[in-house]
Design an enzyme around this catalytic site. Structure first.
Site, PDB file in Angstrom:
ATOM      1  N   LYS A 205       0.837  -1.205   0.000  1.00  4.90           N
ATOM      2  CA  LYS A 205       0.000   0.000   0.000  1.00  4.90           C
ATOM      3  C   LYS A 205       0.874   1.257   0.000  1.00  4.90           C
ATOM      4  CE  LYS A 205      -3.585   2.145   2.837  1.00  4.90           C
ATOM      5  NZ  LYS A 205      -4.566   1.948   3.911  1.00  4.90           N
ATOM      6  N   GLU A 211      10.718  -4.632   4.391  1.00  4.63           N
ATOM      7  CA  GLU A 211      10.802  -6.055   4.022  1.00  4.63           C
ATOM      8  C   GLU A 211      10.457  -6.238   2.547  1.00  4.63           C
ATOM      9  OE1 GLU A 211       9.255  -4.829   6.665  1.00  4.63           O
ATOM     10  OE2 GLU A 211       9.179  -6.247   8.348  1.00  4.63           O
ATOM     11  N   GLY A 266      -4.919  -2.226   5.357  1.00  3.72           N
ATOM     12  CA  GLY A 266      -4.068  -3.351   4.943  1.00  3.72           C
ATOM     13  C   GLY A 266      -4.717  -4.710   5.151  1.00  3.72           C
ATOM     14  N   ARG A 267      -5.211  -4.965   6.372  1.00  2.00           N
ATOM     15  CA  ARG A 267      -5.743  -6.300   6.662  1.00  2.00           C
ATOM     16  C   ARG A 267      -7.141  -6.503   6.094  1.00  2.00           C
ATOM     17  NH1 ARG A 267      -4.736  -3.168  10.813  1.00  2.00           N
ATOM     18  NH2 ARG A 267      -6.356  -2.521  12.282  1.00  2.00           N
ATOM     19  N   GLU A 352      -4.687  -7.487  15.306  1.00  9.19           N
ATOM     20  CA  GLU A 352      -4.228  -6.141  14.937  1.00  9.19           C
ATOM     21  C   GLU A 352      -5.388  -5.147  15.044  1.00  9.19           C
ATOM     22  OE1 GLU A 352      -0.646  -5.581  12.093  1.00  9.19           O
ATOM     23  OE2 GLU A 352      -2.388  -5.018  10.926  1.00  9.19           O
ATOM     24  N   HIS A 383      -4.119 -33.704  17.649  1.00 12.09           N
ATOM     25  CA  HIS A 383      -2.981 -34.505  18.087  1.00 12.09           C
ATOM     26  C   HIS A 383      -1.869 -33.612  18.603  1.00 12.09           C
ATOM     27  CE1 HIS A 383      -4.709 -38.176  16.300  1.00 12.09           C
ATOM     28  NE2 HIS A 383      -5.293 -37.292  15.506  1.00 12.09           N
ATOM     29  N   LYS A 511       9.401  -1.150  14.329  1.00 13.93           N
ATOM     30  CA  LYS A 511       9.967  -0.620  13.076  1.00 13.93           C
ATOM     31  C   LYS A 511      10.928   0.514  13.383  1.00 13.93           C
ATOM     32  CE  LYS A 511       6.134  -1.188   9.797  1.00 13.93           C
ATOM     33  NZ  LYS A 511       5.211  -0.415   8.956  1.00 13.93           N
TER      34      LYS A 511
HETATM   35  C1  G6Q Z   1      -2.498  -4.099   8.131  1.00  8.30           C
HETATM   36  C2  G6Q Z   1      -1.271  -3.424   8.509  1.00  8.30           C
HETATM   37  C3  G6Q Z   1      -0.008  -4.076   7.991  1.00  8.30           C
HETATM   38  C4  G6Q Z   1       0.344  -3.732   6.540  1.00  8.30           C
HETATM   39  C5  G6Q Z   1       1.769  -4.146   6.274  1.00  8.30           C
HETATM   40  C6  G6Q Z   1       2.197  -3.920   4.854  1.00  8.30           C
HETATM   41  O1  G6Q Z   1      -3.595  -3.718   8.397  1.00  8.30           O
HETATM   42  O2  G6Q Z   1      -1.355  -2.099   8.186  1.00  8.30           O
HETATM   43  O3  G6Q Z   1      -0.021  -5.474   8.128  1.00  8.30           O
HETATM   44  O4  G6Q Z   1      -0.531  -4.344   5.670  1.00  8.30           O
HETATM   45  O5  G6Q Z   1       2.634  -3.470   7.149  1.00  8.30           O
HETATM   46  O6  G6Q Z   1       2.082  -2.579   4.516  1.00  8.30           O
HETATM   47  P1  G6Q Z   1       2.248  -2.107   3.041  1.00  8.30           P
HETATM   48  O7  G6Q Z   1       1.142  -2.700   2.242  1.00  8.30           O
HETATM   49  O8  G6Q Z   1       2.185  -0.610   3.063  1.00  8.30           O
HETATM   50  O9  G6Q Z   1       3.576  -2.619   2.550  1.00  8.30           O
END
Ligand code: G6Q
Length: 548
Positions: A205, A211, A266-267, A352, A383, A511
């Site tokens: 996003k 990463e 994001g989620r 989250e 199990h 971070k």
């Molecule tokens: C989700 C969070 C988080 C996010 C990641 C990736 O709700 O905001 O998990 O999706 O940190 O972020 P980017 O899509 O900006 O790389």
């Protein structure tokens, strides 16, 4: 306004709880219609919540709590695009992404649907070109492997859904997900792949996530190394992002970017172009089927009275178990191997969203909020960790999920799977009394001394609440409905707890602290740290200096 725990609906629930002495098995014995009273369905999902320690009065009290907290008004505010994510000043409109009715969704005077439809059309054109072999790599060969590079919300949804919908995938395409900055992840993914037939979807996003950018840079080096042509990038890299300038800075041309808006969290972004890797793998028709299932659940959530509303009911069972029954963990137990990644996905979605201890007004809360979410597919989990649920000290609630029909009707596998799912729900509810355990040991012919010694170990307290969720088959449509159900459940809980389920400030601290430590590992002047961090730093340095 007083705090939630002093409110009339909460106080009524506390008083009710004090008078509700019964074990779950007694509740079942007392009311033979319990299943009929405490089950509901919608959008192709059947929910049995009768194995929660509730009575009709409990449910009435819980619904009064939902009303008191204005769940319906908040729901409507979310659906119409109000900026309910106040700490980030954003609307929360993932429901517009799957608004298959295509009715206008006005956000501050602007209908967002044309933009949503444009995004879907671009996804369709691209996914068809890749699937039909028209999109070719630097050597002219069609694409065989799709690698999604993203993390968190830009990874967990598509990764989970690609596994869940594997049987619907294109037979000549494989999809891979690289998220961890640990080089092992990208190394192990790429070492089997041919650069000439590999397509990277960089999903971020913000397009600033370290990463993802580190993995994308390594993928770019791998590709350019093989093609010996920087121009190959445009044939092998596309981006899903809100940040055009960073995408272009990376080297991906604007026409290869799939944009979306900041009102997609994001989620909650699987439904947006973040789902592109999934859409290419299963095809746009199946992807839109998934959107339709989610939309059906959105309509159910919007239009169904609270007492029959699946997300509301699931949310209320959670509130009851967490705040009044003292449970702090909730297991997700899918009896469907294709849902192997569902627990990890729901871990982010729930933890989250509702892992907060400050309310919407910034005041510390004095009640429990979101639970620890964990899980594994049944029967494997049986199990492994179910022992703790049956006989351990923490009290844990669970969702047991299964499709009534298997996509692979092989011998008697599926009825065995179903038998296990039902048996676990029954066992967790009933338990085994000392009398029952003793009778079994006597029937096995054991001497009294052995019976006395074994008996305490053979007793199960039971009284463990479960929800059972059933679909006919795990199709794209049903998966969409199931995920939307959980999204709305978590939303309703956040409203009742008066927290903002849509921010995630807790992700930031780690971070921030990683940045100076990275600089120090690269050789910059050491900064003051606590003795543990400083000591570990020295130990790492010792090992690394020996290896160089
Ligand atoms: C989700 C969070 C988080 C996010 C990641 C990736 O709700 O905001 O998990 O999706 O940190 O972020 P980017 O899509 O900006 O790389």
């Amino acid at each position: 306004m007083g705090t939630l725990t002093q409110s009339p609906a909460w106080q009524r629930l506390l008083a009710h709880k004090a008078s509700l002495g019964s074990h779950l098995r007694d509740l079942f014995e007392r009311d033979t219609q319990r299943f009929e009273h405490f089950s509901a369905s919608g959008a192709g999902i059947f929910l049995d919540y009768s194995k929660n320690r509730i009575t009709r009065e409990t449910l009435d009290c819980l619904i009064a709590l939902a009303r008191q907290q204005d769940v319906e008004a908040w729901r409507d505010a979310m659906l119409r695009g109000d900026r309910i994510n106040t700490t980030e000043n954003r609307a929360v409109l993932h429901t517009a992404l799957r608004n298959r009715s295509n009715t206008p969704v006005m956000m501050e005077g602007l209908d967002v649907m044309p933009m949503v439809n444009e995004g879907l059309a671009k996804m369709r054109a691209f996914s068809e070109a890749v699937r039909e072999g028209q999109w070719t790599g630097f050597s002219g060969k069609p694409i065989k492997d799709i690698v999604n590079i993203g993390i968190g919300g830009s990874d967990l949804g598509p990764c989970m859904a690609a596994e869940a919908l594997k049987p619907y995938g294109h037979p000549d395409l494989s999809v891979h997900f690289v998220s961890n900055v640990d080089a092992t992840h990208i190394y192990e993914t790429l070492r089997h792949l041919d650069p000439a037939t590999t397509l990277f979807i960089v999903s971020s996003k913000t397009f600033t996530t370290d990463e993802t950018l580190t993995n994308a840079a390594s993928a770019r080096t791998w590709l350019i190394g093989a093609s010996e042509d920087p121009g190959a990038l445009a044939k092998h890299f596309v981006a899903v992002s809100t940040n055009l300038s960073e995408v272009e800075r990376f080297g991906i041309p604007a026409e290869n970017m799939f944009p979306f808006e900041d009102w997609v969290g994001g989620r909650y972004s699987l439904w947006s172009p973040i789902g592109l890797s999934l859409a290419v793998f299963i095809g746009m028709d199946a992807f839109e089927e998934m959107l339709s299932g989610a939309h059906e659940m959105d309509i159910h959530f919007r239009d169904t009275p609270l007492a029959k509303n699946l997300p509301v009911l699931l949310a209320l069972m959670g509130i009851w178990n967490i705040n009044f029954e003292g449970m702090s963990a909730h297991a997700i137990l899918p009896y469907d191997q294709y849902l192997a990644h569902l627990p990890a996905y729901l871990q982010q979605l729930d933890m989250e969203s509702n892992g907060k201890t400050v309310d919407r007004q910034g005041r510390p809360v004095n009640y429990a909020t979101g639970p620890v979410i964990f899980g594994e597919p049944g029967t494997n989990g049986q199990h492994a960790f179910y022992q703790l649920i049956h006989q351990g000290w923490p009290r844990i609630s669970a969702d047991i999920l299964f499709p009534a029909l298997s996509l692979h009707p092989l011998a008697d596998h599926h009825i065995k799977l179903l038998a296990n799912a039902l048996a676990q729900g029954e066992a967790l509810m009933r338990g085994k009394t000392a009398e029952e355990a003793r009778a079994e040991l006597v029937a096995a012919g054991l001497p009294p001394e052995t019976i006395g010694r074994l008996l305490p170990h053979k007793i199960f307290a039971g009284n463990h609440p479960t929800n059972t969720l059933m679909v006919d088959r795990m199709t794209p449509r049903r998966l969409g409905a199931l995920l939307a159900l959980y999204e709305h459940k978590i939303f309703v809980q956040g409203i009742i707890w008066n927290i903002n389920s849509f921010d995630q400030w807790g992700v930031e601290l780690g971070k921030q602290l990683a940045k100076p430590l990275l600089a120090e590992l690269r050789g910059s002047q050491p900064q003051p740290h606590d003795s543990s961090t400083a000591g570990l730093f020295r130990e790492i340095a010792k090992v690394r200096s020996r290896a160089i």
